[in-house]
Scaffold this motif. Structure first.
Motif, short mmCIF file in Angstrom:
data_model
loop_
_atom_site.label_atom_id
_atom_site.label_comp_id
_atom_site.label_asym_id
_atom_site.label_seq_id
_atom_site.Cartn_x
_atom_site.Cartn_y
_atom_site.Cartn_z
N THR A 78 7.99 -12.01 -5.03
CA THR A 78 7.40 -12.17 -3.71
C THR A 78 7.64 -11.02 -2.87
O THR A 78 6.50 -10.30 -2.30
CB THR A 78 7.69 -13.48 -2.98
N LYS A 79 8.76 -10.35 -2.76
CA LYS A 79 8.90 -9.22 -1.95
C LYS A 79 8.17 -7.93 -2.42
O LYS A 79 7.50 -7.03 -1.88
CB LYS A 79 10.58 -8.91 -2.05
N GLY A 85 1.29 -4.83 -0.67
CA GLY A 85 0.10 -5.25 0.10
C GLY A 85 -0.93 -6.22 -0.65
O GLY A 85 -2.09 -6.34 -0.35
N ARG A 86 -0.50 -7.00 -1.47
CA ARG A 86 -1.42 -7.70 -2.31
C ARG A 86 -0.85 -9.20 -1.93
O ARG A 86 0.10 -9.76 -1.48
CB ARG A 86 -1.01 -7.74 -3.89
N HIS A 87 -2.03 -10.25 -1.83
CA HIS A 87 -2.01 -11.48 -1.69
C HIS A 87 -1.48 -12.18 -2.85
O HIS A 87 -1.34 -11.98 -4.01
CB HIS A 87 -3.30 -12.16 -1.46
N ILE A 88 -0.54 -13.41 -2.32
CA ILE A 88 0.09 -14.08 -3.25
C ILE A 88 -0.14 -15.64 -3.53
O ILE A 88 -0.59 -16.35 -2.48
CB ILE A 88 1.72 -13.98 -2.83
N ILE A 89 -0.24 -15.90 -4.73
CA ILE A 89 -0.11 -17.53 -5.11
C ILE A 89 0.91 -17.80 -5.95
O ILE A 89 1.36 -16.98 -7.07
CB ILE A 89 -1.48 -17.88 -5.77
N MET A 104 10.34 -15.42 2.09
CA MET A 104 9.14 -15.23 1.37
C MET A 104 8.00 -15.08 2.47
O MET A 104 7.06 -14.14 2.26
CB MET A 104 8.91 -16.33 0.28
N MET A 105 8.00 -16.08 3.41
CA MET A 105 7.12 -15.97 4.68
C MET A 105 7.24 -14.87 5.41
O MET A 105 6.20 -14.08 5.83
CB MET A 105 7.38 -17.35 5.10
N GLU A 110 5.01 -9.67 7.36
CA GLU A 110 5.27 -8.62 7.71
C GLU A 110 4.46 -7.56 7.17
O GLU A 110 4.04 -6.41 7.41
CB GLU A 110 6.79 -8.16 7.36
N ASN A 111 3.80 -7.87 5.96
CA ASN A 111 2.69 -6.87 5.14
C ASN A 111 1.48 -7.59 5.42
O ASN A 111 0.75 -7.10 4.62
CB ASN A 111 3.53 -7.04 3.83
#
Length: 337
Positions: A78-79, A85-89, A104-105, A110-111
């Motif tokens: 996740t880091k 700068g990419r979104h995460i599922i 992770m949040m 922050e990004n």
């Protein structure tokens, strides 16, 4: 089109591939796994990588990365994704440790990227109907809730991969199987105040628990009972969620918590109840939950809003499970901060 990439091409990745292919305005752009043998998929247009960092640096077109690696690896990946700068599922559980889930949040915030956690059971038709009734106040004052997972995961299941059933990478029946039902319980009933629990490793040769039982008190004063096991012989028996209040009793059950077993709500006629039950029986699963998660992320990116199942939602059941395990280990009631 929103371009998706998947990192971790184990069993669960197949659901993500199917969901992306079926979702509107979603495109599977790339896949990544450290094992090249796992990169063989039918779609010839998908780019293939064995290094996550390289995949992201070489493809700024990727908008969202689906993290499908063993649970203990979610936080470092996740880091990497957030810093690019990419979104995460991220697949459930969000993390096996509370501080890592919170990190992770932090990485996402922050990004400036969105983070969604895969809790697809929320989108099942029967659960949606139940949520509608609870939001409308149909239950009155809540009495208690019950979440039950009586499943079979035999030793062969755990022996499929060295990480299964480990404390570092997988977790036990609570983190791996029952977490979906605990997510539903929290979504429907609200946060937990305290928990008293017992857990054991009875039948499987694993590091983690294969059976657990807990009693919780919610902040609204209602009680809850949790039973979770992968020791059921010879196959899955039941997954259910039941809610009881002064003016309603509802139980959704079956082997996968998809059918309405009880639907007694004040003011709802027998004819209306039968109609609701039959509607669910005709289409118990509805649109696949993973597809709902993908389509929601597409809209979240386009509309610049939070996903339906947020990182905070992902943290909540992890926090509850860790409290259950602490109570089981110490023999004491644990109050959640």
């Amino acid at each position: 089109m929103i371009n998706f990439a998947i990192v971790g091409m184990g069993h669960i990745a197949n659901k993500h591939i199917e969901a992306i292919e079926k979702a509107e305005n979603a495109n599977l752009f790339a896949i990544c796994d450290t094992n090249p043998a796992r990169l063989e998929i039918e779609n010839p247009n998908v780019k293939k990588y064995t290094d996550l960092q390289n995949m992201l640096e070489e493809n700024p077109e990727i908008h969202v990365v689906n993290i499908c690696v063993p649970s203990g690896l979610h936080t470092p990946l996740t880091k990497i994704v957030a810093e690019q700068g990419r979104h995460i599922i991220v697949e459930k559980p969000m993390s096996l440790k509370l501080h890592e889930a919170e990190e992770m949040m932090k990485y996402a915030n922050e990004n400036g990227v969105k983070l969604a956690v895969v809790h697809p059971n929320r989108f099942r038709p029967a659960i949606q109907k139940l949520k509608e009734q609870m939001d409308a106040g149909a239950f009155g004052k809540l009495s208690h809730a019950n979440a039950t997972v009586r499943w079979n995961r035999n030793q062969a299941y755990y022996d499929q991969a060295a990480w299964r059933g480990t404390k570092e990478f997988d977790g036990g029946v609570l983190m791996n199987q029952a977490i979906h039902d605990l997510d539903l319980m929290l979504w429907l009933m609200g946060p937990v105040e305290s928990v008293q629990a017992m857990a054991a490793t009875r039948l499987r040769k694993i590091e983690t628990e294969d059976v657990a039982a807990a009693v919780v008190q919610f902040k609204n004063g209602a009680l809850g009972v949790i039973e979770a096991a992968t020791t059921i012989y010879p196959k899955n028996l039941e997954e259910s969620i039941a809610i009881f209040g002064e003016t309603a009793s509802v139980k959704i059950s079956g082997r996968n918590a998809t059918f309405i077993e009880t639907w007694d709500i004040e003011g709802v006629s027998e004819e209306e109840t039968d109609k609701i039950k039959n509607e669910i029986k005709e289409d118990p699963f509805g649109k696949p939950g993973h597809q709902c998660i993908i389509e929601d992320m597409v809209l979240a990116v386009k509309e610049n809003r939070n996903p339906i199942v947020t990182g905070e939602d992902g943290i909540a059941p992890v926090k509850l499970i860790l409290a259950i395990l602490e109570s089981a280990e110490t023999g004491k009631k644990v109050t959640l901060a």
